[in-house]
Design a protein around this motif. Structure first.
Motif, PDB file in Angstrom:
ATOM      1  N   GLU A 214      16.902  -6.845  51.524  1.00  0.00           N
ATOM      2  CA  GLU A 214      17.614  -5.961  52.452  1.00  0.00           C
ATOM      3  C   GLU A 214      16.864  -4.662  52.733  1.00  0.00           C
ATOM      4  O   GLU A 214      17.241  -3.927  53.652  1.00  0.00           O
ATOM      5  CB  GLU A 214      19.001  -5.643  51.885  1.00  0.00           C
ATOM      6  CG  GLU A 214      19.938  -6.845  51.869  1.00  0.00           C
ATOM      7  CD  GLU A 214      21.278  -6.529  51.218  1.00  0.00           C
ATOM      8  OE1 GLU A 214      21.411  -5.414  50.644  1.00  0.00           O
ATOM      9  OE2 GLU A 214      22.171  -7.386  51.266  1.00  0.00           O
ATOM     10  N   ARG A 215      15.784  -4.383  51.966  1.00  0.00           N
ATOM     11  CA  ARG A 215      15.132  -3.075  52.101  1.00  0.00           C
ATOM     12  C   ARG A 215      13.627  -3.137  52.358  1.00  0.00           C
ATOM     13  O   ARG A 215      13.003  -2.089  52.526  1.00  0.00           O
ATOM     14  CB  ARG A 215      15.427  -2.230  50.857  1.00  0.00           C
ATOM     15  CG  ARG A 215      16.896  -1.853  50.772  1.00  0.00           C
ATOM     16  CD  ARG A 215      17.293  -1.354  49.415  1.00  0.00           C
ATOM     17  NE  ARG A 215      18.731  -1.062  49.394  1.00  0.00           N
ATOM     18  CZ  ARG A 215      19.667  -1.992  49.195  1.00  0.00           C
ATOM     19  NH1 ARG A 215      19.318  -3.249  48.951  1.00  0.00           N
ATOM     20  NH2 ARG A 215      20.942  -1.666  49.223  1.00  0.00           N
ATOM     21  N   GLU A 216      13.069  -4.308  52.405  1.00  0.00           N
ATOM     22  CA  GLU A 216      11.633  -4.407  52.699  1.00  0.00           C
ATOM     23  C   GLU A 216      11.320  -3.854  54.079  1.00  0.00           C
ATOM     24  O   GLU A 216      10.307  -3.176  54.277  1.00  0.00           O
ATOM     25  CB  GLU A 216      11.166  -5.853  52.572  1.00  0.00           C
ATOM     26  CG  GLU A 216      11.014  -6.324  51.138  1.00  0.00           C
ATOM     27  CD  GLU A 216      10.527  -7.751  51.029  1.00  0.00           C
ATOM     28  OE1 GLU A 216       9.642  -8.024  50.205  1.00  0.00           O
ATOM     29  OE2 GLU A 216      11.046  -8.602  51.784  1.00  0.00           O
ATOM     30  N   GLY A 217      12.188  -4.121  55.046  1.00  0.00           N
ATOM     31  CA  GLY A 217      11.987  -3.591  56.394  1.00  0.00           C
ATOM     32  C   GLY A 217      12.080  -2.079  56.428  1.00  0.00           C
ATOM     33  O   GLY A 217      11.337  -1.417  57.171  1.00  0.00           O
ATOM     34  N   ALA A 222       9.542   3.350  56.748  1.00  0.00           N
ATOM     35  CA  ALA A 222       9.257   4.618  56.068  1.00  0.00           C
ATOM     36  C   ALA A 222       7.762   4.889  56.041  1.00  0.00           C
ATOM     37  O   ALA A 222       7.311   6.019  56.297  1.00  0.00           O
ATOM     38  CB  ALA A 222       9.817   4.575  54.650  1.00  0.00           C
ATOM     39  N   LEU A 223       6.986   3.874  55.745  1.00  0.00           N
ATOM     40  CA  LEU A 223       5.539   4.039  55.675  1.00  0.00           C
ATOM     41  C   LEU A 223       4.927   4.283  57.049  1.00  0.00           C
ATOM     42  O   LEU A 223       3.872   4.922  57.166  1.00  0.00           O
ATOM     43  CB  LEU A 223       4.902   2.812  55.026  1.00  0.00           C
ATOM     44  CG  LEU A 223       5.268   2.571  53.553  1.00  0.00           C
ATOM     45  CD1 LEU A 223       4.665   1.259  53.054  1.00  0.00           C
ATOM     46  CD2 LEU A 223       4.797   3.734  52.687  1.00  0.00           C
ATOM     47  N   SER A 224       5.588   3.795  58.109  1.00  0.00           N
ATOM     48  CA  SER A 224       5.069   3.991  59.467  1.00  0.00           C
ATOM     49  C   SER A 224       5.535   5.301  60.087  1.00  0.00           C
ATOM     50  O   SER A 224       5.125   5.647  61.201  1.00  0.00           O
ATOM     51  CB  SER A 224       5.495   2.817  60.359  1.00  0.00           C
ATOM     52  OG  SER A 224       6.906   2.803  60.543  1.00  0.00           O
ATOM     53  N   GLY A 225       6.441   6.023  59.387  1.00  0.00           N
ATOM     54  CA  GLY A 225       6.873   7.328  59.871  1.00  0.00           C
ATOM     55  C   GLY A 225       7.867   7.287  60.999  1.00  0.00           C
ATOM     56  O   GLY A 225       7.907   8.215  61.813  1.00  0.00           O
ATOM     57  N   THR A 226       8.704   6.251  61.058  1.00  0.00           N
ATOM     58  CA  THR A 226       9.656   6.129  62.172  1.00  0.00           C
ATOM     59  C   THR A 226      11.094   6.405  61.733  1.00  0.00           C
ATOM     60  O   THR A 226      12.038   6.008  62.417  1.00  0.00           O
ATOM     61  CB  THR A 226       9.574   4.717  62.781  1.00  0.00           C
ATOM     62  OG1 THR A 226       9.844   3.736  61.771  1.00  0.00           O
ATOM     63  CG2 THR A 226       8.192   4.477  63.375  1.00  0.00           C
ATOM     64  N   ILE A 227      11.283   7.088  60.617  1.00  0.00           N
ATOM     65  CA  ILE A 227      12.623   7.396  60.123  1.00  0.00           C
ATOM     66  C   ILE A 227      12.893   8.889  60.294  1.00  0.00           C
ATOM     67  O   ILE A 227      12.060   9.724  59.945  1.00  0.00           O
ATOM     68  CB  ILE A 227      12.759   6.992  58.637  1.00  0.00           C
ATOM     69  CG1 ILE A 227      12.679   5.480  58.500  1.00  0.00           C
ATOM     70  CG2 ILE A 227      14.062   7.506  58.044  1.00  0.00           C
ATOM     71  CD1 ILE A 227      12.828   4.973  57.090  1.00  0.00           C
ATOM     72  N   THR A 228      14.050   9.229  60.843  1.00  0.00           N
ATOM     73  CA  THR A 228      14.412  10.632  61.031  1.00  0.00           C
ATOM     74  C   THR A 228      14.861  11.242  59.702  1.00  0.00           C
ATOM     75  O   THR A 228      15.168  10.531  58.741  1.00  0.00           O
ATOM     76  CB  THR A 228      15.555  10.768  62.047  1.00  0.00           C
ATOM     77  OG1 THR A 228      16.742  10.171  61.497  1.00  0.00           O
ATOM     78  CG2 THR A 228      15.204  10.065  63.356  1.00  0.00           C
ATOM     79  N   PHE A 271      12.341   0.115  44.838  1.00  0.00           N
ATOM     80  CA  PHE A 271      13.235   1.273  44.694  1.00  0.00           C
ATOM     81  C   PHE A 271      12.430   2.562  44.561  1.00  0.00           C
ATOM     82  O   PHE A 271      12.709   3.554  45.241  1.00  0.00           O
ATOM     83  CB  PHE A 271      14.139   1.082  43.465  1.00  0.00           C
ATOM     84  CG  PHE A 271      14.739   2.360  42.967  1.00  0.00           C
ATOM     85  CD1 PHE A 271      15.771   2.983  43.664  1.00  0.00           C
ATOM     86  CD2 PHE A 271      14.261   2.975  41.813  1.00  0.00           C
ATOM     87  CE1 PHE A 271      16.320   4.178  43.206  1.00  0.00           C
ATOM     88  CE2 PHE A 271      14.804   4.162  41.354  1.00  0.00           C
ATOM     89  CZ  PHE A 271      15.831   4.768  42.059  1.00  0.00           C
ATOM     90  N   ALA A 272      11.447   2.576  43.661  1.00  0.00           N
ATOM     91  CA  ALA A 272      10.672   3.790  43.413  1.00  0.00           C
ATOM     92  C   ALA A 272       9.902   4.213  44.658  1.00  0.00           C
ATOM     93  O   ALA A 272       9.843   5.410  44.987  1.00  0.00           O
ATOM     94  CB  ALA A 272       9.710   3.565  42.245  1.00  0.00           C
ATOM     95  N   GLN A 273       9.299   3.256  45.358  1.00  0.00           N
ATOM     96  CA  GLN A 273       8.558   3.589  46.577  1.00  0.00           C
ATOM     97  C   GLN A 273       9.462   4.226  47.616  1.00  0.00           C
ATOM     98  O   GLN A 273       9.120   5.251  48.216  1.00  0.00           O
ATOM     99  CB  GLN A 273       7.909   2.323  47.160  1.00  0.00           C
ATOM    100  CG  GLN A 273       6.606   1.923  46.513  1.00  0.00           C
ATOM    101  CD  GLN A 273       5.977   0.750  47.256  1.00  0.00           C
ATOM    102  OE1 GLN A 273       6.382  -0.394  47.092  1.00  0.00           O
ATOM    103  NE2 GLN A 273       5.009   1.043  48.099  1.00  0.00           N
ATOM    104  N   HIS A 277       9.313   8.111  48.641  1.00  0.00           N
ATOM    105  CA  HIS A 277       8.751   8.344  49.976  1.00  0.00           C
ATOM    106  C   HIS A 277       9.757   9.037  50.892  1.00  0.00           C
ATOM    107  O   HIS A 277       9.367   9.868  51.733  1.00  0.00           O
ATOM    108  CB  HIS A 277       8.307   7.021  50.597  1.00  0.00           C
ATOM    109  CG  HIS A 277       7.413   7.191  51.785  1.00  0.00           C
ATOM    110  ND1 HIS A 277       6.054   7.416  51.686  1.00  0.00           N
ATOM    111  CD2 HIS A 277       7.690   7.217  53.119  1.00  0.00           C
ATOM    112  CE1 HIS A 277       5.539   7.556  52.899  1.00  0.00           C
ATOM    113  NE2 HIS A 277       6.500   7.429  53.783  1.00  0.00           N
ATOM    114  N   LEU A 278      11.034   8.711  50.734  1.00  0.00           N
ATOM    115  CA  LEU A 278      12.057   9.316  51.591  1.00  0.00           C
ATOM    116  C   LEU A 278      12.469  10.710  51.118  1.00  0.00           C
ATOM    117  O   LEU A 278      13.137  11.445  51.849  1.00  0.00           O
ATOM    118  CB  LEU A 278      13.299   8.419  51.644  1.00  0.00           C
ATOM    119  CG  LEU A 278      13.135   7.052  52.317  1.00  0.00           C
ATOM    120  CD1 LEU A 278      14.409   6.236  52.176  1.00  0.00           C
ATOM    121  CD2 LEU A 278      12.764   7.207  53.791  1.00  0.00           C
ATOM    122  N   GLY A 279      12.064  11.089  49.908  1.00  0.00           N
ATOM    123  CA  GLY A 279      12.480  12.355  49.330  1.00  0.00           C
ATOM    124  C   GLY A 279      12.176  13.577  50.179  1.00  0.00           C
ATOM    125  O   GLY A 279      13.076  14.398  50.449  1.00  0.00           O
TER     126      GLY A 279
END
Length: 316
Positions: A214-217, A222-228, A271-273, A277-279
């Motif tokens: 449910e969270r791989e996408g 997150a890694l591509s920088g497309t999350i607000t 989970f850790a990634q 990364h979102l922190g």
């Protein structure tokens, strides 16, 4: 999972601080404690109630429900309150911060592979009469928190050296008839039920696999920088809310007893990634919200990472 699913944090003995129960869905009290632990941990400054209400609003919590949650947490001794004119301010109490800190370290260390098995099972055997159902429930809940699971009714097992904790807990609760033992499975002797059978491995595997699927996408985004920043805050909190359930369902069973493809490490790494990364993005959003009501306090908002929490534990 254990045969009896658990949905709450460690049950409190008399006089102890008990954090809000961990349940799926948006529970304002539990959500607020999570947010304070993630972005205001270790700080003694009080935050304006309006800022906390606005922060809960990011998760769809109404103002009425948010203010009710603040009042209840204060009545339960989890929040300190102060007044400045007509404005009310809140902060975690010292005792609540200590309990929360222990819980966060437990959550962050889960799945890191640092728990080693000595090949010995700890066995808690106890008996409580039918008319003391409250005591029986409390004993079971405390044993689950310690990592035990019921092999048979009244016979609970754990793969870790928590015998002293189990004995102390049962005694403190007032359970009169109990024994805590250390045991091993004799080689070459058929077993009616292996101690590992106290846990439903298929259900545990499904839970870890589902967490990853449910969270791989989300990790890719997150890694591509497309999350607000607003989305990062909500997603990071949801990830923590889901991950924190696993240590109550799995005492980090010994790898020697599990299949080679056991998915816990993969789930933990994801989970850790995501959490780390979102922190920074989530911190920005919390700082924006708090700064609306106090620029000085907004500047104090900080996030932590899985690594920084574990480092505090190593040096604590």
């Amino acid at each position: 999972m254990t045969k009896d699913a658990v949905d709450g944090l460690e049950p409190a003995l008399e006089g102890e601080v008990r954090l809000p129960r961990m349940q799926q869905g948006q529970r304002p009290q539990h959500l607020l404690v999570t947010l304070l632990g993630d972005y205001w941990f270790g700080r003694s400054e009080h935050l304006p109630s309006a800022a906390l209400v606005a922060l809960l609003g990011e998760f769809g919590i109404t103002q009425v429900a948010a203010r009710a949650a603040l009042s209840r947490l204060a009545r339960r001794g989890l929040l300190d309150t102060s007044k400045e004119g007509r404005r009310t301010y809140y902060a975690l109490t010292a005792r609540a911060s200590a309990v929360l800190g222990d819980g966060v370290q437990r959550i962050m260390s889960f799945g890191t592979g640092t728990r080693k098995w000595d090949g010995v099972w700890r066995v808690a055997v106890f008996s409580v009469s039918e008319d003391r159902r409250d005591l029986r429930h409390a004993a079971r809940s405390r044993l689950r928190w310690l990592g035990f699971a019921p092999l048979y009714d009244g016979v609970w097992v754990s793969p870790h050296d928590v015998a002293a904790e189990a004995a102390s807990t049962l005694a403190d609760l007032g359970v009169a008839n109990y024994s805590v033992l250390a045991a091993s499975v004799p080689p070459g002797i058929p077993q009616g039920l292996n101690p590992l059978a106290a846990w439903d491995l298929e259900e545990l595997r499904a839970g870890y696999d589902r967490f990853v699927a449910e969270r791989e996408g989300l990790l890719e985004r997150a890694l591509s920088g497309t999350i607000t920043v607003a989305e990062a805050l909500v997603c990071r909190t949801e990830i923590m809310d889901t991950w924190r359930h696993f240590p109550n369902l799995d005492p980090e069973l010994p790898t020697e007893l599990l299949p080679a493809d056991w998915p816990l490490k993969r789930a933990h790494d994801l989970f850790a990634q995501l959490y780390d990364h979102l922190g920074p993005l989530a911190e920005i959003r919390v700082r924006q919200i708090v700064s609306r009501f106090s620029a000085d306090l907004g500047g104090l908002v900080r996030h932590h990472t899985t690594r920084s929490v574990l480092a505090r534990s190593d040096h604590g």
